[in-house]
Motif scaffolding. Sequence first.
Motif, PDB file in Angstrom:
ATOM      1  N   SER A  84       6.560   6.858  10.481  1.00 12.75           N
ATOM      2  CA  SER A  84       6.704   6.229   9.174  1.00 12.75           C
ATOM      3  C   SER A  84       5.685   6.802   8.202  1.00 12.75           C
ATOM      4  O   SER A  84       4.743   7.513   8.575  1.00 12.75           O
ATOM      5  CB  SER A  84       6.510   4.710   9.313  1.00 12.75           C
ATOM      6  N   VAL A  85       5.872   6.459   6.920  1.00  7.84           N
ATOM      7  CA  VAL A  85       4.949   6.935   5.890  1.00  7.84           C
ATOM      8  C   VAL A  85       3.538   6.401   6.160  1.00  7.84           C
ATOM      9  O   VAL A  85       2.546   7.130   6.013  1.00  7.84           O
ATOM     10  CB  VAL A  85       5.452   6.497   4.496  1.00  7.84           C
ATOM     11  N   ALA A  86       3.450   5.129   6.543  1.00  8.66           N
ATOM     12  CA  ALA A  86       2.134   4.537   6.812  1.00  8.66           C
ATOM     13  C   ALA A  86       1.433   5.259   7.957  1.00  8.66           C
ATOM     14  O   ALA A  86       0.241   5.578   7.882  1.00  8.66           O
ATOM     15  CB  ALA A  86       2.286   3.047   7.123  1.00  8.66           C
ATOM     16  N   GLY A 112      -5.432   2.744   3.382  1.00  8.82           N
ATOM     17  CA  GLY A 112      -4.204   3.493   3.645  1.00  8.82           C
ATOM     18  C   GLY A 112      -3.022   2.597   3.947  1.00  8.82           C
ATOM     19  O   GLY A 112      -1.899   2.854   3.492  1.00  8.82           O
ATOM     20  N   ILE A 124       4.387   1.866  -0.725  1.00  4.99           N
ATOM     21  CA  ILE A 124       5.378   2.941  -0.818  1.00  4.99           C
ATOM     22  C   ILE A 124       6.525   2.708   0.156  1.00  4.99           C
ATOM     23  O   ILE A 124       7.698   2.852  -0.192  1.00  4.99           O
ATOM     24  CB  ILE A 124       4.712   4.300  -0.549  1.00  4.99           C
ATOM     25  N   SER A 125       6.191   2.342   1.405  1.00  2.00           N
ATOM     26  CA  SER A 125       7.218   2.259   2.447  1.00  2.00           C
ATOM     27  C   SER A 125       8.093   1.021   2.316  1.00  2.00           C
ATOM     28  O   SER A 125       9.273   1.064   2.667  1.00  2.00           O
ATOM     29  CB  SER A 125       6.551   2.284   3.824  1.00  2.00           C
ATOM     30  N   GLN A 161       1.941   8.346   9.096  1.00  2.00           N
ATOM     31  CA  GLN A 161       1.563   9.695   8.695  1.00  2.00           C
ATOM     32  C   GLN A 161       0.363   9.680   7.764  1.00  2.00           C
ATOM     33  O   GLN A 161      -0.578  10.467   7.919  1.00  2.00           O
ATOM     34  CB  GLN A 161       2.746  10.379   8.000  1.00  2.00           C
ATOM     35  N   PHE A 162       0.354   8.766   6.786  1.00  2.00           N
ATOM     36  CA  PHE A 162      -0.734   8.708   5.821  1.00  2.00           C
ATOM     37  C   PHE A 162      -2.054   8.368   6.527  1.00  2.00           C
ATOM     38  O   PHE A 162      -3.077   9.028   6.314  1.00  2.00           O
ATOM     39  CB  PHE A 162      -0.415   7.664   4.752  1.00  2.00           C
ATOM     40  N   ALA A 202       0.220   2.671   1.741  1.00  2.00           N
ATOM     41  CA  ALA A 202       1.473   3.061   2.402  1.00  2.00           C
ATOM     42  C   ALA A 202       2.493   1.931   2.371  1.00  2.00           C
ATOM     43  O   ALA A 202       3.700   2.188   2.255  1.00  2.00           O
ATOM     44  CB  ALA A 202       1.182   3.479   3.843  1.00  2.00           C
ATOM     45  N   SER A 203       2.027   0.679   2.480  1.00  2.00           N
ATOM     46  CA  SER A 203       2.978  -0.437   2.441  1.00  2.00           C
ATOM     47  C   SER A 203       3.628  -0.550   1.063  1.00  2.00           C
ATOM     48  O   SER A 203       4.808  -0.899   0.960  1.00  2.00           O
ATOM     49  CB  SER A 203       2.257  -1.735   2.792  1.00  2.00           C
TER      50      SER A 203
END
Length: 503
Positions: free
Chosen positions: A8-10, A210, A217-218, A12-13, A214-215
């Motif tokens: 997920s984006v979180a 982060g 965004i995701s 990876q970030f 990320a939350s």
Amino acid sequence: MRWLHRRSVAAQFIGLTLVALVVSQGIAFLISWDERTSALRAAAKSEFFSRAASLTRLLETVPPQLRQPVLLASETRYAKFWLTDDVTSDATAWRQLAVAELSRPLQNFVDLTRQTEWPLPSRAELPNAREVARENTDETWEVPAPILWPEPQQAKFLYFDRRRGLGLAIELGDGRWLNLAAYQENTGRWWNSRSITSIALTAFILSAIGIFIASRISRPLRRLAGSAEALGRGEAVPPIPEDGPEEVARTAEAFNRMQGRLRAFVEDRTKMLAAIGHDLRTPLTTLRLRSEFVTDPETQRKLLSTIDEMQMMTESAIAFAREDCIEEETRPIRLDALVGSICNDQADLDRPVSWSEGIGITYRCRPAALRRAIRNVVENAVRYGECADVSIRDGAATVDIVVADRGPGIPAALQERVFAPFVRLEGSRNRDTGGVGLGLSIARAVLRQHGGDVQFFCGATGMETILSLPNDGIVQPGAGQGAAGRPGGPERQWRRIRTHHPA
């Protein structure tokens, strides 16, 4: 690192942030540790020469019998002093002598570790004789720089144990030589509890930040993905909130606009089709009236047959358009109960339809549309394949409704063509045997609106028509289903019920 791209984006970030943190902190610690080590060695060397100068001036002023007590009183665990009548020119031999002197116990040392709980080392860390013999072998005595040794006495300097050991030999006024050996205490590892605590605290703070970023965004992206999947299945999706970062908000706004345009396009197309079908009724009625004035009975019969066929096609198109205009609500149903009821209705009409009952599946769909699609396929199997054996089975990513018959099947070259509207492979054009050619078109349109499809598999004993539905629509797995929400595997037990064959 390929697995990271599927996270997920979180994840990876945060993962990339932590990797960057560890690398940057490691480089910073290495640079600072190297500078710190250099500064400590410079300070130790300066302090060593200052003590040697002070001790030399002191020994020049005291009587010879007091020199040894003065040296013993000045020693430390990492600095030892001794007098010799001469100094050897062999630097390696002097280094071994320095190691032996440094190993000599300190007479004035008081060990407080026996009286207190202070974490003080009871034994000094001293150089190893073998390592000293291997190191600095290409270095010999050298004269110290004037800035380090401004005294008038002659002095010689060398290193041992790489740069941690310092040696100095000074000629006193009476011809004897003062020897000084000092060893730099280990400054510890750079990867210690303080550095680990610093990195851990920084990582925790960065991870919290982060996760928050990320939350933001995701969460909108997950909402957008769910709405797009529902829209692809033909569900009525409410507009998604246009919040979050600017890029995500603009994506949600574009999705809402696209959804509105698609809905308007489908509604306009369906209304146009319904209007055309409705307007065709008037000329068809006019043709029917005019055919009554035809005197040739055979010509009149052919005209009426053609008009009736056109009338049937028009009515089917209007019915299809009318049902398409109705936005049926998506709701969970028992898929096995829906299929079983269709088979029972067909069997009640004395049609050769059998239903293999399996485990229960609760599935989100539009029941009326799905019922019509399944019924069309079952009726085609009965009409062209002599019978219909219906069952539900699980696939790797789909729930499949299988309709098997014992007919000749559809040639591979024509399997795509049969889905076109008003296309019939039955060449008689008889309404009683072939319909109008909308059944499979409607079936595939409904299945694709649900995210599935219709496929044909021809065998030696007949053909299987498979109506595939994605597993994403499963709401409540039945008994024996796996964690993924699909029906159970080889342990399934089928039961054949309500089979009717015409006399």
